[in-house]
Design a protein around this motif. Structure first.
Motif, mmCIF file in Angstrom:
data_model
loop_
_atom_site.group_PDB
_atom_site.id
_atom_site.type_symbol
_atom_site.label_atom_id
_atom_site.label_comp_id
_atom_site.label_asym_id
_atom_site.label_seq_id
_atom_site.Cartn_x
_atom_site.Cartn_y
_atom_site.Cartn_z
ATOM 1 N N VAL A 92 35.182 -26.126 34.924
ATOM 2 C CA VAL A 92 35.299 -25.029 33.968
ATOM 3 C C VAL A 92 36.215 -25.367 32.797
ATOM 4 C CG1 VAL A 92 35.932 -22.595 33.677
ATOM 5 C CG2 VAL A 92 34.907 -23.363 35.824
ATOM 6 N N GLY A 93 37.419 -25.826 33.112
ATOM 7 C CA GLY A 93 38.452 -25.952 32.094
ATOM 8 C C GLY A 93 38.156 -26.962 31.009
ATOM 9 N N ARG A 94 37.401 -28.001 31.307
ATOM 10 C CA ARG A 94 37.148 -29.054 30.320
ATOM 11 C C ARG A 94 36.018 -28.717 29.353
ATOM 12 N NH1 ARG A 94 37.372 -34.404 34.305
ATOM 13 N NH2 ARG A 94 39.454 -33.992 35.188
ATOM 14 N N ARG A 95 35.391 -27.570 29.533
ATOM 15 C CA ARG A 95 34.249 -27.196 28.700
ATOM 16 C C ARG A 95 34.629 -26.070 27.750
ATOM 17 N NH1 ARG A 95 29.496 -29.160 31.392
ATOM 18 N NH2 ARG A 95 30.018 -30.018 33.428
ATOM 19 N N GLN A 96 33.937 -26.007 26.642
ATOM 20 C CA GLN A 96 34.188 -24.937 25.683
ATOM 21 C C GLN A 96 33.789 -23.587 26.257
ATOM 22 O OE1 GLN A 96 35.726 -25.091 22.609
ATOM 23 N NE2 GLN A 96 36.237 -27.161 23.311
ATOM 24 N N SER A 97 32.641 -23.556 26.900
ATOM 25 C CA SER A 97 32.161 -22.335 27.549
ATOM 26 C C SER A 97 31.207 -22.735 28.658
ATOM 27 C CB SER A 97 31.456 -21.412 26.550
ATOM 28 O OG SER A 97 30.298 -22.039 26.029
ATOM 29 N N ARG A 98 30.947 -21.797 29.554
ATOM 30 C CA ARG A 98 30.098 -22.075 30.701
ATOM 31 C C ARG A 98 29.101 -20.944 30.893
ATOM 32 N NH1 ARG A 98 29.613 -25.901 34.719
ATOM 33 N NH2 ARG A 98 29.861 -24.287 36.278
ATOM 34 N N ASP A 99 27.958 -21.268 31.447
ATOM 35 C CA ASP A 99 26.991 -20.271 31.902
ATOM 36 C C ASP A 99 26.215 -20.945 33.032
ATOM 37 O OD1 ASP A 99 25.496 -18.014 32.168
ATOM 38 O OD2 ASP A 99 24.305 -18.304 30.356
ATOM 39 N N PRO A 100 26.899 -21.187 34.165
ATOM 40 C CA PRO A 100 26.360 -22.097 35.186
ATOM 41 C C PRO A 100 25.010 -21.706 35.753
ATOM 42 C CG PRO A 100 28.251 -20.871 36.028
ATOM 43 C CD PRO A 100 28.203 -20.644 34.552
ATOM 44 N N HIS A 101 24.726 -20.410 35.856
ATOM 45 C CA HIS A 101 23.430 -19.989 36.382
ATOM 46 C C HIS A 101 22.525 -19.415 35.297
ATOM 47 C CE1 HIS A 101 24.488 -19.672 40.944
ATOM 48 N NE2 HIS A 101 24.276 -20.900 40.530
ATOM 49 N N GLY A 102 22.960 -19.544 34.044
ATOM 50 C CA GLY A 102 22.154 -18.987 32.966
ATOM 51 C C GLY A 102 20.743 -19.532 32.933
ATOM 52 N N ARG A 103 20.611 -20.805 33.236
ATOM 53 C CA ARG A 103 19.278 -21.419 33.200
ATOM 54 C C ARG A 103 18.356 -20.837 34.259
ATOM 55 N NH1 ARG A 103 22.809 -24.588 35.863
ATOM 56 N NH2 ARG A 103 22.133 -25.755 37.705
ATOM 57 N N PHE A 104 18.925 -20.313 35.338
ATOM 58 C CA PHE A 104 18.133 -19.638 36.365
ATOM 59 C C PHE A 104 17.902 -18.171 36.024
ATOM 60 C CE2 PHE A 104 19.837 -23.190 38.778
ATOM 61 C CZ PHE A 104 18.774 -23.560 39.585
ATOM 62 N N GLN A 105 18.871 -17.526 35.404
ATOM 63 C CA GLN A 105 18.879 -16.072 35.315
ATOM 64 C C GLN A 105 18.289 -15.509 34.033
ATOM 65 O OE1 GLN A 105 23.061 -15.797 36.051
ATOM 66 N NE2 GLN A 105 22.807 -15.743 38.272
ATOM 67 N N ARG A 106 17.995 -16.352 33.070
ATOM 68 C CA ARG A 106 17.376 -15.851 31.845
ATOM 69 C C ARG A 106 15.903 -15.510 32.084
ATOM 70 N NH1 ARG A 106 19.818 -20.681 29.743
ATOM 71 N NH2 ARG A 106 21.927 -20.251 28.982
ATOM 72 N N LYS A 107 15.459 -14.456 31.425
ATOM 73 C CA LYS A 107 14.051 -14.033 31.472
ATOM 74 C C LYS A 107 13.607 -13.635 32.876
ATOM 75 C CE LYS A 107 12.826 -16.917 27.479
ATOM 76 N NZ LYS A 107 11.928 -17.975 26.963
ATOM 77 N N MET A 108 14.534 -13.102 33.662
ATOM 78 C CA MET A 108 14.209 -12.618 34.990
ATOM 79 C C MET A 108 14.023 -11.094 34.965
ATOM 80 S SD MET A 108 14.104 -15.222 37.163
ATOM 81 C CE MET A 108 13.343 -16.247 35.886
ATOM 82 N N ASP A 109 13.308 -10.585 35.940
ATOM 83 C CA ASP A 109 13.030 -9.149 36.030
ATOM 84 C C ASP A 109 13.900 -8.445 37.074
ATOM 85 O OD1 ASP A 109 10.764 -9.263 34.181
ATOM 86 O OD2 ASP A 109 9.758 -10.360 35.804
ATOM 87 N N VAL A 110 14.216 -9.131 38.167
ATOM 88 C CA VAL A 110 14.938 -8.523 39.283
ATOM 89 C C VAL A 110 16.052 -9.468 39.719
ATOM 90 C CG1 VAL A 110 14.782 -7.712 41.674
ATOM 91 C CG2 VAL A 110 12.897 -7.281 40.091
#
Length: 237
Positions: free
Chosen positions: A137-155
């Motif tokens: 976490v700390g070495r990155r500007q920002s994180r979205d670790p599960h964003g690639r899974f959770q985008r465009k989901m319905d449930v």
């Protein structure tokens, strides 16, 4: 991977360490669904599309996304504070032990991926949780670790109340009654008497809130204190 059922019109995406194995096991036991793709797909000697932990974008890159068009897209979600501790415990304990087990999934990875994975596990084994979190976490500007899974989901199925969320989804999808989600393949088993909160200092809490701000904006029901039941409607539909 998507675990799909054309009969019931859904595609379940297995975000790591969110209870996805338990959901898939319950569906398999009920004779519902199948993996897409059925097996890992390799390209140039490296894993290209996983048969379990793939995203919608992975399926699109592999030319498989048409199979989930029109299906209700379902994914798991979990409080990141607890997720990071689970990953740390998994990598420094259970997964490290699996390196010596020739039947483990690690030894089924393409050689390049396997070598990199083992090297990472051995590096994590010597870390404190603070050091592990700093790397993740700390070495990155920002994180979205599960964003690639959770985008465009319905449930969204919350790991903290997985069976209850699944029952709501199952009723809407018309699945047979009586399918229960039970613990299966649990990663990062906590030491007796401890919770994820015991691993954090105030500085580490602030770092996660800052670096993972996108996640907490997407899922305002989560905080360091856990899951706020009153905010659930935002992420269950």
């Amino acid at each position: 991977m998507a675990y799909i059922s054309r009969e019931f019109g859904f595609a379940f995406f297995a975000a790591p360490a969110t209870g996805s194995s338990a959901v898939i096991k319950a569906l398999q036991d009920a004779g519902i669904g199948e993996f897409l793709p059925a097996q890992d797909i390799e390209r140039d000697g490296k894993l290209f599309v996983s048969s379990k932990h793939s995203t919608l974008q992975n399926l699109q890159d592999a030319g498989l996304a048409d199979a989930v068009d029109g299906l209700t897209k379902v994914v798991g979600v979990r409080n990141l504070f607890s997720w990071y501790v689970a990953k740390y415990l998994r990598n420094t304990k259970r997964r490290l032990q699996s390196v010596n087990n020739k039947n483990s999934f690690i030894h089924k990875l393409p050689e390049v991926d396997k070598a990199a994975y083992i090297e990472r596990l051995k590096r994590h084994a010597g870390m404190t949780f603070a050091e592990f979190l700093e790397e993740k976490v700390g070495r990155r500007q920002s994180r979205d670790p599960h964003g690639r899974f959770q985008r465009k989901m319905d449930v969204y199925l919350h790991q903290e109340r997985l069976d209850a969320d699944f029952r709501v989804f199952a009723d809407k999808a018309g699945l047979p009654p009586g399918i229960a989600i039970k613990p299966f393949g649990v990663t990062g088993v906590m030491e007796p008497g401890k919770t994820y909160r015991d691993y954090y200092t105030p500085q580490l809490i602030d770092m996660v809130y800052e670096k993972d701000a996108v996640f907490f904006k997407r899922f305002p029901e989560y905080s360091f204190d856990g899951l706020d039941q009153h905010a659930l409607p935002r992420a269950t539909g």
